[in-house]
Design a protein around this motif. Structure first.
Motif, PDB file in Angstrom:
ATOM      1  N   LEU A 116      -3.072   6.337  -8.650  1.00  0.00           N
ATOM      2  CA  LEU A 116      -2.372   6.635  -7.210  1.00  0.00           C
ATOM      3  C   LEU A 116      -3.184   6.886  -6.365  1.00  0.00           C
ATOM      4  CD1 LEU A 116       0.608   8.892  -8.633  1.00  0.00           C
ATOM      5  CD2 LEU A 116       0.881   6.599  -7.335  1.00  0.00           C
ATOM      6  N   GLY A 117      -4.352   7.768  -6.675  1.00  0.00           N
ATOM      7  CA  GLY A 117      -5.528   7.805  -5.548  1.00  0.00           C
ATOM      8  C   GLY A 117      -6.091   6.512  -5.075  1.00  0.00           C
ATOM      9  N   GLU A 118      -6.488   5.618  -5.853  1.00  0.00           N
ATOM     10  CA  GLU A 118      -7.008   4.413  -5.427  1.00  0.00           C
ATOM     11  C   GLU A 118      -6.185   3.573  -4.512  1.00  0.00           C
ATOM     12  OE1 GLU A 118      -8.202   2.871  -9.316  1.00  0.00           O
ATOM     13  OE2 GLU A 118     -10.081   4.019  -9.290  1.00  0.00           O
ATOM     14  N   HIS A 119      -4.843   3.571  -4.914  1.00  0.00           N
ATOM     15  CA  HIS A 119      -3.814   2.895  -4.178  1.00  0.00           C
ATOM     16  C   HIS A 119      -3.668   3.480  -3.163  1.00  0.00           C
ATOM     17  CE1 HIS A 119      -0.007   0.763  -3.327  1.00  0.00           C
ATOM     18  NE2 HIS A 119       0.321   1.821  -2.767  1.00  0.00           N
ATOM     19  N   VAL A 120      -3.533   4.749  -2.672  1.00  0.00           N
ATOM     20  CA  VAL A 120      -3.624   5.491  -1.299  1.00  0.00           C
ATOM     21  C   VAL A 120      -4.727   5.125  -0.425  1.00  0.00           C
ATOM     22  CG1 VAL A 120      -3.805   7.690  -0.352  1.00  0.00           C
ATOM     23  CG2 VAL A 120      -1.989   7.381  -1.861  1.00  0.00           C
ATOM     24  N   VAL A 121      -5.916   5.003  -0.844  1.00  0.00           N
ATOM     25  CA  VAL A 121      -7.396   4.907  -0.207  1.00  0.00           C
ATOM     26  C   VAL A 121      -7.077   3.492   0.256  1.00  0.00           C
ATOM     27  CG1 VAL A 121      -9.619   4.436  -0.193  1.00  0.00           C
ATOM     28  CG2 VAL A 121      -8.569   6.393  -1.564  1.00  0.00           C
ATOM     29  N   GLN A 122      -6.727   2.452  -0.811  1.00  0.00           N
ATOM     30  CA  GLN A 122      -6.348   1.122  -0.141  1.00  0.00           C
ATOM     31  C   GLN A 122      -5.418   0.962   0.847  1.00  0.00           C
ATOM     32  OE1 GLN A 122      -8.707  -1.284  -0.894  1.00  0.00           O
ATOM     33  NE2 GLN A 122      -7.675  -2.428   0.756  1.00  0.00           N
ATOM     34  N   TRP A 123      -4.159   1.626   0.703  1.00  0.00           N
ATOM     35  CA  TRP A 123      -3.173   1.733   1.713  1.00  0.00           C
ATOM     36  C   TRP A 123      -3.501   1.862   3.064  1.00  0.00           C
ATOM     37  CZ3 TRP A 123      -0.467   4.837   5.109  1.00  0.00           C
ATOM     38  CH2 TRP A 123       0.597   4.373   5.278  1.00  0.00           C
TER      39      TRP A 123
ATOM     40  N   GLY B   7      -5.395   9.427   8.405  1.00  0.00           N
ATOM     41  CA  GLY B   7      -4.207   9.664   7.296  1.00  0.00           C
ATOM     42  C   GLY B   7      -4.348  11.117   6.365  1.00  0.00           C
ATOM     43  N   THR B   8      -3.419  11.033   5.596  1.00  0.00           N
ATOM     44  CA  THR B   8      -3.363  11.971   4.850  1.00  0.00           C
ATOM     45  C   THR B   8      -2.397  11.495   3.582  1.00  0.00           C
ATOM     46  OG1 THR B   8      -3.033  14.428   4.395  1.00  0.00           O
ATOM     47  CG2 THR B   8      -1.278  13.511   5.531  1.00  0.00           C
ATOM     48  N   ALA B   9      -2.496  12.666   2.457  1.00  0.00           N
ATOM     49  CA  ALA B   9      -1.500  12.001   1.103  1.00  0.00           C
ATOM     50  C   ALA B   9      -1.429  13.247   0.483  1.00  0.00           C
ATOM     51  CB  ALA B   9      -2.303  11.082   0.379  1.00  0.00           C
ATOM     52  N   SER B  10      -0.189  13.148  -0.427  1.00  0.00           N
ATOM     53  CA  SER B  10      -0.057  14.035  -1.497  1.00  0.00           C
ATOM     54  C   SER B  10       0.360  13.341  -2.717  1.00  0.00           C
ATOM     55  CB  SER B  10       1.286  15.093  -0.892  1.00  0.00           C
ATOM     56  OG  SER B  10       0.705  15.758   0.198  1.00  0.00           O
ATOM     57  N   PHE B  11       0.054  14.198  -4.131  1.00  0.00           N
ATOM     58  CA  PHE B  11       0.370  13.570  -5.291  1.00  0.00           C
ATOM     59  C   PHE B  11       0.839  14.339  -6.149  1.00  0.00           C
ATOM     60  CE2 PHE B  11      -3.484  12.063  -3.070  1.00  0.00           C
ATOM     61  CZ  PHE B  11      -3.279  10.789  -3.163  1.00  0.00           C
ATOM     62  N   MET B  12       1.662  13.784  -6.916  1.00  0.00           N
ATOM     63  CA  MET B  12       2.280  14.534  -7.907  1.00  0.00           C
ATOM     64  C   MET B  12       2.452  13.682  -9.299  1.00  0.00           C
ATOM     65  SD  MET B  12       5.119  17.294  -6.919  1.00  0.00           S
ATOM     66  CE  MET B  12       5.043  18.358  -5.546  1.00  0.00           C
TER      67      MET B  12
ATOM     68  N   ILE C 267       2.532   0.295  -9.289  1.00  0.00           N
ATOM     69  CA  ILE C 267       2.802   0.926  -8.453  1.00  0.00           C
ATOM     70  C   ILE C 267       3.673   0.553  -7.251  1.00  0.00           C
ATOM     71  CG2 ILE C 267       1.768   2.438  -6.397  1.00  0.00           C
ATOM     72  CD1 ILE C 267      -0.640   2.865  -8.076  1.00  0.00           C
ATOM     73  N   ARG C 268       4.758   0.955  -6.978  1.00  0.00           N
ATOM     74  CA  ARG C 268       5.736   0.211  -6.154  1.00  0.00           C
ATOM     75  C   ARG C 268       6.032   1.315  -5.011  1.00  0.00           C
ATOM     76  NH1 ARG C 268      10.579   1.824  -7.031  1.00  0.00           N
ATOM     77  NH2 ARG C 268      11.043   2.652  -9.116  1.00  0.00           N
ATOM     78  N   VAL C 269       6.559   0.659  -3.787  1.00  0.00           N
ATOM     79  CA  VAL C 269       7.486   1.622  -2.906  1.00  0.00           C
ATOM     80  C   VAL C 269       8.621   2.324  -3.550  1.00  0.00           C
ATOM     81  CG1 VAL C 269       8.381   1.778  -0.706  1.00  0.00           C
ATOM     82  CG2 VAL C 269       6.466   0.426  -0.775  1.00  0.00           C
TER      83      VAL C 269
ATOM     84  N   LEU D 242       6.173   7.964 -13.722  1.00  0.00           N
ATOM     85  CA  LEU D 242       5.048   8.831 -14.250  1.00  0.00           C
ATOM     86  C   LEU D 242       4.400   9.871 -13.265  1.00  0.00           C
ATOM     87  CD1 LEU D 242       3.308   6.805 -16.907  1.00  0.00           C
ATOM     88  CD2 LEU D 242       5.195   8.258 -17.360  1.00  0.00           C
ATOM     89  N   GLY D 243       4.630   9.100 -12.008  1.00  0.00           N
ATOM     90  CA  GLY D 243       3.777  10.008 -10.765  1.00  0.00           C
ATOM     91  C   GLY D 243       4.392   9.333  -9.424  1.00  0.00           C
ATOM     92  N   SER D 244       3.774  10.056  -8.532  1.00  0.00           N
ATOM     93  CA  SER D 244       4.269   9.655  -7.137  1.00  0.00           C
ATOM     94  C   SER D 244       3.366  10.148  -6.093  1.00  0.00           C
ATOM     95  CB  SER D 244       5.712  10.280  -6.709  1.00  0.00           C
ATOM     96  OG  SER D 244       5.960   9.846  -5.427  1.00  0.00           O
ATOM     97  N   ALA D 245       3.079   9.527  -4.897  1.00  0.00           N
ATOM     98  CA  ALA D 245       2.249   9.794  -3.905  1.00  0.00           C
ATOM     99  C   ALA D 245       2.977   9.487  -2.532  1.00  0.00           C
ATOM    100  CB  ALA D 245       0.901   9.045  -3.840  1.00  0.00           C
ATOM    101  N   LYS D 246       2.679  10.389  -1.393  1.00  0.00           N
ATOM    102  CA  LYS D 246       3.148   9.999  -0.234  1.00  0.00           C
ATOM    103  C   LYS D 246       1.942   9.865   0.758  1.00  0.00           C
ATOM    104  CE  LYS D 246       4.238  14.710   1.586  1.00  0.00           C
ATOM    105  NZ  LYS D 246       5.252  15.412   2.382  1.00  0.00           N
ATOM    106  N   MET D 247       2.048   9.095   1.596  1.00  0.00           N
ATOM    107  CA  MET D 247       1.034   8.939   2.565  1.00  0.00           C
ATOM    108  C   MET D 247       1.572   8.734   3.932  1.00  0.00           C
ATOM    109  SD  MET D 247       0.195   5.951   0.168  1.00  0.00           S
ATOM    110  CE  MET D 247       1.698   5.260  -0.075  1.00  0.00           C
TER     111      MET D 247
END
Length: 170
Positions: A105-112, A86-91, A6-8, A69-74
């Motif tokens: 991606l969900g675990e990454h977003v929580v840690q972010w 915070g909030t986030a969306s995932f695809m 996972i990267r920016v 394979l996927g993306s998230a925004k937060m």
């Protein structure tokens, strides 16, 4: 998945995100985004700017390089006095569903959000018929704090509820 990371996300990643973004929007089952978005107008709906961030999960392929394979925004759910939540969306690309991309991606977003000092994460509109997402967020500790009945018009299920889900971080 072989060697996922996972990267920016960069602006150069958008053409690789667009096909699964557009497919998800066109399906109309999980997001209330306009269905007439183009590759250029869609970018504004997904590519977050600071203080938010968009990330991609990519897989390294031995002879082909990498593929997204996927993306998230937060980022902050609300500005000013609400920016501590915070909030986030995932695809996730259709061909990658069921492979752990959403969970990673969900675990990454929580840690972010933890790393950036947020006090909680609020998902404003999780479609109740999106049972895979509801189950995933619950497994990561989110709770349904309310449901707005009939707030989403699903092409398959008709009028269904939108869950507000919350994860406290303090």
């Amino acid at each position: 998945m072989s060697d996922p990371r996972i990267r920016v996300a960069s602006d150069e990643d958008w053409p690789a995100i667009w096909p699964f973004f557009d497919a998800t929007v066109q399906a109309g089952e999980t997001y209330a985004f306009p269905t007439d978005l183009t590759i250029e107008t869609g970018r504004g709906w997904w590519m977050e700017r600071p203080p938010g961030e968009t990330v991609v999960l990519e897989e390294e392929l031995p002879e082909e390089g990498s593929r997204i394979l996927g993306s998230a925004k937060m980022g902050p759910n609300r500005p000013a006095h609400g920016d501590h939540i915070g909030t986030a969306s995932f695809m996730v690309a259709p061909e990658a569903r069921g492979r752990g991309v959403g969970r990673a991606l969900g675990e990454h977003v929580v840690q972010w959000h933890r790393d950036h000092g947020f006090r909680g994460i609020q998902f404003n509109a999780v479609v109740e018929t999106n049972t895979a997402a509801v189950q995933l967020w619950r497994s990561l500790g989110f709770e349904i704090v309310g449901t707005v009945p009939g707030a989403f018009r699903s092409p398959t299920h008709g009028y269904v509820g939108l869950h507000v889900m919350f994860l406290p971080l303090v």
